[in-house]
Design a protein around this motif. Sequence first.
Motif, short mmCIF file in Angstrom:
data_model
loop_
_atom_site.label_atom_id
_atom_site.label_comp_id
_atom_site.label_asym_id
_atom_site.label_seq_id
_atom_site.Cartn_x
_atom_site.Cartn_y
_atom_site.Cartn_z
N LYS A 1 60.29 -70.37 66.37
CA LYS A 1 59.05 -71.11 66.19
C LYS A 1 58.00 -70.20 65.54
O LYS A 1 57.80 -69.06 65.98
N HIS A 2 57.35 -70.71 64.51
CA HIS A 2 56.32 -69.96 63.80
C HIS A 2 55.00 -70.72 63.92
O HIS A 2 54.97 -71.94 63.76
N TYR A 3 53.93 -70.00 64.18
CA TYR A 3 52.61 -70.61 64.33
C TYR A 3 51.68 -69.97 63.32
O TYR A 3 51.63 -68.74 63.19
N TYR A 4 50.96 -70.80 62.59
CA TYR A 4 50.04 -70.30 61.57
C TYR A 4 48.75 -71.09 61.67
O TYR A 4 48.76 -72.32 61.61
N GLU A 5 47.66 -70.39 61.88
CA GLU A 5 46.35 -71.05 61.93
C GLU A 5 45.54 -70.62 60.72
O GLU A 5 45.43 -69.43 60.43
N TYR B 1 58.36 -79.47 62.18
CA TYR B 1 57.02 -78.91 62.02
C TYR B 1 55.98 -79.85 62.62
O TYR B 1 56.24 -81.02 62.86
N THR B 2 54.80 -79.30 62.86
CA THR B 2 53.63 -80.10 63.23
C THR B 2 52.43 -79.56 62.47
O THR B 2 52.35 -78.35 62.19
N THR C 1 52.64 -75.42 62.81
CA THR C 1 53.76 -74.85 63.55
C THR C 1 55.05 -75.37 62.93
O THR C 1 55.13 -76.55 62.60
N TRP C 2 56.02 -74.49 62.74
CA TRP C 2 57.31 -74.95 62.23
C TRP C 2 58.44 -74.18 62.88
O TRP C 2 58.23 -73.09 63.41
N ASN D 1 46.04 -76.06 62.11
CA ASN D 1 47.10 -75.39 62.85
C ASN D 1 48.44 -75.93 62.38
O ASN D 1 48.66 -77.14 62.38
#
Length: 107
Positions: free
Chosen positions: A90-94, A58-59, A82-83, A80
């Motif tokens: 890859k999943h991105y959540y903001e 993750y980041t 990302t995991w 932001n």
Amino acid sequence: MVLFCFMRNNFFTLKQHINEIIKSVEFERNYAGTRAYIEMKLQQLLNQYAYEGEIIDYTVICNERNNPPSVIENNDLVANITWIDIFGEKHYYEVSFQNIIKDRYEN
């Protein structure tokens, strides 16, 4: 199919936990300390998910890169996340919200 449904529910729960962390600073100003606190809490949360084997990597970004002066001046805060799940997706959540602090001046 059962594993997929289990993972989907866990990611829904993960997003709920992320939102709870963000809401915990709802009435704080967007300072470097606030952003560092959010980043630390999100990293702790994602570390737990990684430890439990639900995500691989993750980041988390919640600093001056995604909170430039224009965002801060509007009382906004952006995080932001990302995991990568165990299937390699890859999943991105903001998360972005506007703080509703209003200064009061008394004469």
